[in-house]
Design an enzyme around this catalytic site. Sequence first.
Site, PDB file in Angstrom:
ATOM      1  N   GLU A 270      -9.484 -10.449  -7.692  1.00 52.55           N
ATOM      2  CA  GLU A 270      -8.497  -9.389  -7.498  1.00 52.55           C
ATOM      3  C   GLU A 270      -7.322  -9.524  -8.474  1.00 52.55           C
ATOM      4  O   GLU A 270      -6.852  -8.523  -9.019  1.00 52.55           O
ATOM      5  CB  GLU A 270      -8.014  -9.397  -6.043  1.00 52.55           C
ATOM      6  CG  GLU A 270      -9.104  -8.964  -5.080  1.00 52.55           C
ATOM      7  CD  GLU A 270      -8.702  -8.991  -3.628  1.00 52.55           C
ATOM      8  OE1 GLU A 270      -9.377  -8.313  -2.831  1.00 52.55           O
ATOM      9  OE2 GLU A 270      -7.722  -9.672  -3.258  1.00 52.55           O
TER      10      GLU A 270
ATOM     11  N   THR B  52      -5.036  -6.967  10.981  1.00 53.15           N
ATOM     12  CA  THR B  52      -5.278  -5.645  10.386  1.00 53.15           C
ATOM     13  C   THR B  52      -4.816  -4.527  11.310  1.00 53.15           C
ATOM     14  O   THR B  52      -4.213  -3.554  10.870  1.00 53.15           O
ATOM     15  CB  THR B  52      -6.772  -5.481  10.056  1.00 53.15           C
ATOM     16  OG1 THR B  52      -7.156  -6.537   9.174  1.00 53.15           O
ATOM     17  CG2 THR B  52      -7.056  -4.151   9.402  1.00 53.15           C
TER      18      THR B  52
ATOM     19  N   ARG C 161      -1.844 -14.278   4.601  1.00 48.63           N
ATOM     20  CA  ARG C 161      -2.547 -13.610   5.689  1.00 48.63           C
ATOM     21  C   ARG C 161      -1.761 -13.739   7.001  1.00 48.63           C
ATOM     22  O   ARG C 161      -1.722 -12.825   7.813  1.00 48.63           O
ATOM     23  CB  ARG C 161      -3.970 -14.124   5.795  1.00 48.63           C
ATOM     24  CG  ARG C 161      -4.752 -13.772   4.508  1.00 48.63           C
ATOM     25  CD  ARG C 161      -6.209 -14.088   4.558  1.00 48.63           C
ATOM     26  NE  ARG C 161      -6.954 -13.194   5.441  1.00 48.63           N
ATOM     27  CZ  ARG C 161      -7.235 -11.927   5.178  1.00 48.63           C
ATOM     28  NH1 ARG C 161      -6.816 -11.357   4.061  1.00 48.63           N
ATOM     29  NH2 ARG C 161      -7.940 -11.217   6.032  1.00 48.63           N
TER      30      ARG C 161
ATOM     31  N   ASN D  75      -1.943   0.289   6.945  1.00 53.13           N
ATOM     32  CA  ASN D  75      -1.410  -0.972   7.459  1.00 53.13           C
ATOM     33  C   ASN D  75      -0.503  -1.702   6.471  1.00 53.13           C
ATOM     34  O   ASN D  75      -0.289  -2.906   6.583  1.00 53.13           O
ATOM     35  CB  ASN D  75      -2.534  -1.868   7.969  1.00 53.13           C
ATOM     36  CG  ASN D  75      -3.524  -2.247   6.890  1.00 53.13           C
ATOM     37  OD1 ASN D  75      -3.244  -2.137   5.698  1.00 53.13           O
ATOM     38  ND2 ASN D  75      -4.686  -2.707   7.306  1.00 53.13           N
TER      39      ASN D  75
ATOM     40  N   LYS E 261       0.805  -1.224   0.000  1.00 59.42           N
ATOM     41  CA  LYS E 261       0.000   0.000   0.000  1.00 59.42           C
ATOM     42  C   LYS E 261       0.844   1.283   0.000  1.00 59.42           C
ATOM     43  O   LYS E 261       2.052   1.245   0.237  1.00 59.42           O
ATOM     44  CB  LYS E 261      -0.926  -0.010   1.219  1.00 59.42           C
ATOM     45  CG  LYS E 261      -1.999  -1.086   1.155  1.00 59.42           C
ATOM     46  CD  LYS E 261      -2.904  -0.986   2.371  1.00 59.42           C
ATOM     47  CE  LYS E 261      -4.041  -1.970   2.323  1.00 59.42           C
ATOM     48  NZ  LYS E 261      -4.920  -1.825   3.510  1.00 59.42           N
TER      49      LYS E 261
ATOM     50  N   ARG F 265       2.641  -6.224   9.251  1.00 60.15           N
ATOM     51  CA  ARG F 265       1.907  -5.107   9.885  1.00 60.15           C
ATOM     52  C   ARG F 265       2.501  -4.732  11.236  1.00 60.15           C
ATOM     53  O   ARG F 265       2.506  -3.552  11.596  1.00 60.15           O
ATOM     54  CB  ARG F 265       0.435  -5.448   9.976  1.00 60.15           C
ATOM     55  CG  ARG F 265      -0.224  -5.413   8.591  1.00 60.15           C
ATOM     56  CD  ARG F 265      -1.664  -5.798   8.642  1.00 60.15           C
ATOM     57  NE  ARG F 265      -2.308  -5.604   7.349  1.00 60.15           N
ATOM     58  CZ  ARG F 265      -3.320  -6.335   6.923  1.00 60.15           C
ATOM     59  NH1 ARG F 265      -3.814  -7.307   7.679  1.00 60.15           N
ATOM     60  NH2 ARG F 265      -3.872  -6.096   5.750  1.00 60.15           N
TER      61      ARG F 265
ATOM     62  N   PHE G 202     -15.861   3.980   5.974  1.00 59.98           N
ATOM     63  CA  PHE G 202     -14.459   4.255   5.642  1.00 59.98           C
ATOM     64  C   PHE G 202     -14.163   4.205   4.145  1.00 59.98           C
ATOM     65  O   PHE G 202     -13.029   4.452   3.727  1.00 59.98           O
ATOM     66  CB  PHE G 202     -13.522   3.281   6.377  1.00 59.98           C
ATOM     67  CG  PHE G 202     -13.757   1.826   6.042  1.00 59.98           C
ATOM     68  CD1 PHE G 202     -13.229   1.257   4.894  1.00 59.98           C
ATOM     69  CD2 PHE G 202     -14.515   1.034   6.894  1.00 59.98           C
ATOM     70  CE1 PHE G 202     -13.435  -0.079   4.593  1.00 59.98           C
ATOM     71  CE2 PHE G 202     -14.726  -0.311   6.600  1.00 59.98           C
ATOM     72  CZ  PHE G 202     -14.183  -0.873   5.451  1.00 59.98           C
TER      73      PHE G 202
ATOM     74  N   HIS H  76      -2.289  -5.408   1.674  1.00 60.04           N
ATOM     75  CA  HIS H  76      -3.607  -6.011   1.484  1.00 60.04           C
ATOM     76  C   HIS H  76      -3.377  -7.410   0.954  1.00 60.04           C
ATOM     77  O   HIS H  76      -2.451  -7.639   0.172  1.00 60.04           O
ATOM     78  CB  HIS H  76      -4.429  -5.212   0.459  1.00 60.04           C
ATOM     79  CG  HIS H  76      -5.591  -5.973  -0.099  1.00 60.04           C
ATOM     80  ND1 HIS H  76      -6.827  -5.973   0.497  1.00 60.04           N
ATOM     81  CD2 HIS H  76      -5.691  -6.801  -1.182  1.00 60.04           C
ATOM     82  CE1 HIS H  76      -7.645  -6.755  -0.214  1.00 60.04           C
ATOM     83  NE2 HIS H  76      -6.970  -7.265  -1.239  1.00 60.04           N
TER      84      HIS H  76
ATOM     85  N   TYR I  66     -12.423  -1.607  -4.482  1.00 61.35           N
ATOM     86  CA  TYR I  66     -12.968  -1.728  -3.132  1.00 61.35           C
ATOM     87  C   TYR I  66     -14.491  -1.587  -3.090  1.00 61.35           C
ATOM     88  O   TYR I  66     -15.058  -1.272  -2.044  1.00 61.35           O
ATOM     89  CB  TYR I  66     -12.309  -0.704  -2.201  1.00 61.35           C
ATOM     90  CG  TYR I  66     -10.899  -1.081  -1.815  1.00 61.35           C
ATOM     91  CD1 TYR I  66     -10.657  -2.121  -0.932  1.00 61.35           C
ATOM     92  CD2 TYR I  66      -9.816  -0.402  -2.343  1.00 61.35           C
ATOM     93  CE1 TYR I  66      -9.362  -2.478  -0.580  1.00 61.35           C
ATOM     94  CE2 TYR I  66      -8.511  -0.748  -1.998  1.00 61.35           C
ATOM     95  CZ  TYR I  66      -8.298  -1.799  -1.111  1.00 61.35           C
ATOM     96  OH  TYR I  66      -7.017  -2.146  -0.769  1.00 61.35           O
TER      97      TYR I  66
END
Length: 140
Positions: A128, A93, A87, A114, A11, A104, A59, A117, A51
């Site tokens: 995706e 998160t 993950r 964070n 990100k 993270r 948000f 993704h 998204y």
Amino acid sequence: MAVQRTFSIIKPDATKRNLTGAIAAKFEEAGLRIIASKRIHLTKAQAGVFYAVHKERPFYDELCEFMASEPIVVQVLEGEDAIAKNREVMGATNPAEAAEGTIRKEFALSIGENSVHGSDGEDTAKEEIAYFFSGLELVG
């Protein structure tokens, strides 16, 4: 365990701080192979499409603004049980709740910023990946 593909984004908060290589190394150290990768700069509209599942959440606008604020690195990762492994490597998160050694925990600035993704399931991963990559770009 089956070999899977999953989708990952490094990100804006992480690319801005030149953490792309450090984050990619975490994936590779965990046994995930990066089979596609590119640095792009989303528009707010493109982030909104990606998204869209969150469109009704409070948000959503802030998330789209953030994802369009700086370049990102989109990747396809491959490996045994890649979705769960990714993950696990990313961590919770909320970086305050993330396990030591996770991306993270080490790099995130906040719940919103964070650093990464990752797809949450096989169907999501396929959608995706297809949003950002053509089949010709997946070179595992």
